[in-house]
Design an enzyme around this catalytic site. Sequence first.
Site, short mmCIF file in Angstrom:
data_model
loop_
_atom_site.label_atom_id
_atom_site.label_comp_id
_atom_site.label_asym_id
_atom_site.label_seq_id
_atom_site.Cartn_x
_atom_site.Cartn_y
_atom_site.Cartn_z
N ARG A 1 -4.42 -0.99 -22.98
CA ARG A 1 -3.33 -1.76 -22.39
C ARG A 1 -3.86 -2.77 -21.37
O ARG A 1 -4.86 -2.50 -20.71
CB ARG A 1 -2.38 -0.77 -21.70
CG ARG A 1 -1.06 -1.32 -21.34
CD ARG A 1 -0.10 -0.20 -21.01
NE ARG A 1 0.53 0.38 -22.18
CZ ARG A 1 1.33 1.42 -22.16
NH1 ARG A 1 1.59 2.04 -21.03
NH2 ARG A 1 1.90 1.87 -23.26
N GLY B 1 -25.30 12.44 4.37
CA GLY B 1 -23.88 12.79 4.19
C GLY B 1 -23.20 11.76 3.31
O GLY B 1 -23.46 10.57 3.46
N ASP C 1 -19.23 8.34 10.43
CA ASP C 1 -19.26 8.43 11.89
C ASP C 1 -19.29 7.08 12.60
O ASP C 1 -18.99 6.99 13.78
CB ASP C 1 -20.49 9.23 12.35
CG ASP C 1 -20.53 10.61 11.74
OD1 ASP C 1 -19.45 11.12 11.39
OD2 ASP C 1 -21.62 11.17 11.60
N HIS D 1 8.54 -5.11 -2.77
CA HIS D 1 8.61 -4.71 -1.36
C HIS D 1 7.84 -3.45 -1.01
O HIS D 1 7.71 -3.12 0.16
CB HIS D 1 10.07 -4.62 -0.93
CG HIS D 1 10.63 -5.98 -0.70
ND1 HIS D 1 11.02 -6.79 -1.74
CD2 HIS D 1 10.79 -6.71 0.43
CE1 HIS D 1 11.43 -7.95 -1.26
NE2 HIS D 1 11.30 -7.93 0.05
N ASN E 1 -1.19 -12.38 5.44
CA ASN E 1 -2.38 -12.89 6.13
C ASN E 1 -2.48 -14.40 5.98
O ASN E 1 -3.53 -14.93 5.61
CB ASN E 1 -3.66 -12.22 5.60
CG ASN E 1 -4.81 -12.39 6.57
OD1 ASN E 1 -4.60 -12.50 7.78
ND2 ASN E 1 -6.02 -12.49 6.05
#
Length: 748
Positions: free
Chosen positions: A555, A11, A152, A650, A521
């Site tokens: 760019r 999968g 899973d 922000h 963090n």
Amino acid sequence: MKKIGVLTSGGDAPGMNAAVRAVVRSGLEKGAEVYAIYEGYQGMVDGGDKIKLMDWRSVGGILHLGGTVIGTARCKDFRERNGRLRAAHNLLSRGIDNLVIIGGDGSLTGAGKLCEEWESLVQELIESEQLPPDIADLHPELTVMGLVGSIDNDMAGTDISIGADTALHRITDAVDALSSTAASHQRSFVVEVMGRNCGYLALMSAIATGADWVLIPESPPNLDEWETKMCDVLRKGRQIGRRDSIVIISEGAQDRHGNPITSNYVQEVLETKLGEEARVTILGHVQRGGAPSAFDRNLSTLFGDAAVEAIMSNEVNGEALVIGIKGNKIIHTPLDVCLKKTHEIHNAIKNCDFETAMELRGSGFRESFQTIRTLVRALPHDPEPAQRSLRIAVMNADACAPGMNTVVRAAVRLGLDRGHEMLGIYNGLRGLMENDIKELDWMSVNGWAYIGGSELGTNRHIPVNSDFYTIARNIEEHRIDALLIVGGWSAYKAAILLNQQQRNFPSLGIPIVCFPASIDNNLPGSELSVGADTALNGIVEAVDRIKQSAVASRRVFVVEVMGGKCGYLALMGAMATGAERVYLNEEGVTLKDLVQDVNELVSGFQRGKRLGVVIRSEGANPTYSNDFIGALFAEEGGQYFSVRQASLGHLQQGGNPTPFDRILGTRMAQKSIEYLEQQCELKEPESASIGLLRGSFRFTSFRDLPRLMDDENGRPKDEWWLDLRPVAKTMARPAPLPVRRNHNLTTD
Ligand code: ADP
């Protein structure tokens, strides 16, 4: 020269491309030849142009793509020895005797077989004269590195697999959306999620979305009671004002006899026993799709690099290993050990031995299940008579971080459930001074699991002088026994000061827990803070868009991200977006660096590059600002590219928390309440910060906290993620000359 084959199988899972990219680039960097084997094992069995030599650019522009660009397939032939013989022939005729297999337990089982049979396959190929006799000496063994690629998260050997975090994003997005329509109509929804016989996605998405009931295969409900119990909880929830009811069911859910519980059956139960209109939503393959999350991109990159590193070390020749993660550390475990444990869990579930199944899933899984069982309860149950009821106050402090509300909700409900009175302090330390304190009941935090911002309000005030007296008086007046402060740097500073002032004001001697919540963090005592993952995903989404906007126009973008002087967001953002360069305060920025970088960009564009991204941490260097770098690059590179600046501002602080932040917040909230309870029993209670350290939740005493803080720079002294810089640099290195164009997947 070592030759490495990489394939994706079984999968598909978001993040597989990032892993392929990392294997190719890390392999080339370390001097190997890397071949992509297209269409999983089918490509290995078929050979021919299904096995392609890769160059640096072959894996350009794929980091952000979902699925797997080298294709995956289920291959019947490979299950037979004859198919594996053809596969071995195709590998050996190219000199490949190292494999990186990215797939689920089926794919890794197949890889293990190939590894075991290698010697006999080589012999057979020599005896049948398909290959010359000296091949046996040249390639006596096959080395296999397995990377678990499966949404899973059902395989042992790693805390989390490639794709699971992204799948949780898809599920939480869908359930958040369903919650609002469910609330509008006062409807119930039964949401079926994937996971085969593993309840990970169901359990974690239930925690993340604040679902009202969850059914997982590992811990089926009691046969005769569960339907009544579920309906009771949902009914009570309605009675106290909850407008939406969400039941999450794992596709492998079953009862205690092993009979499947289907989503349609749950719907029927809700309609007949609860008398409510219920809708079923089966999320299906959307859970596999879409762009990988920031976490999955970085996890896959680290896994891919670690697999190559192990192969190149020569220390694992002939072995089959699984590369996994425990806490923040990459680990290697023998493949047979991982497969054995994985099959043991499958068998335990099949044989209805649920205790063993829960045990083998690990303590984190079991604790999470306990937490969700408490959180879904419509109302707290009656406290045990012997239990001491405490008054625990919760507040937010410092800048807003997504996930603060999730933490407060979990802390309030878990506290109430344990028989305590929970108080909310509004507006941070100022609120504590101004007596802005209210009791919070079960429903007052309803719906807070998934909203960004801070419902309690927050600010950065650090108490001084007479503030301590005022605070001490208010703590006394409200009979506060313990305090949970959810916030960033100034919250930690304030808490430590309050604790120190207990000499003068005894009521400040209550136990305090500092809970890390900051997008930067940058907090001591925890490798991760709540909010950082959300901000990182905000950066990744924005940079993906920026890159898309500019791909045709030659760019360079100079992107500024938040973080103060802590470069976590910048480095992890650069790794997750494939930025060419990242500027961090921790490393410093010099003019010489900038000149070298612009020269590299110019030479890249001269060779056909069309887009460049550099990420600058806002506190990297005050002189070499975004304006400065933008102007320098434009001046020096103007002939080859134009330059644009973007400051994400922000945008990084806003937004609803990601599943990772919600789960981390909820689980740490539970630990925090338990800690405060324990400390309240002691004559001299301690105060501490909580954090995720080396894969578990740990407390760091206020006695140790100050020496872990780099006050001058507002960041912890130990920044574990700095060790990831070499990988980030390798991935971002410019394509070496000459550029081979024949195998390009993309042209950028
Ligand atoms: P996943 O890797 O996601 O668990 P599958 O179980 O479908 O997916 O396995 C993917 C492929 O791995 C299969 O199509 C097959 O080619 C190979 N495979 C799976 N199990 C075995 C096995 N027992 N022996 C040999 N090959 C296997």
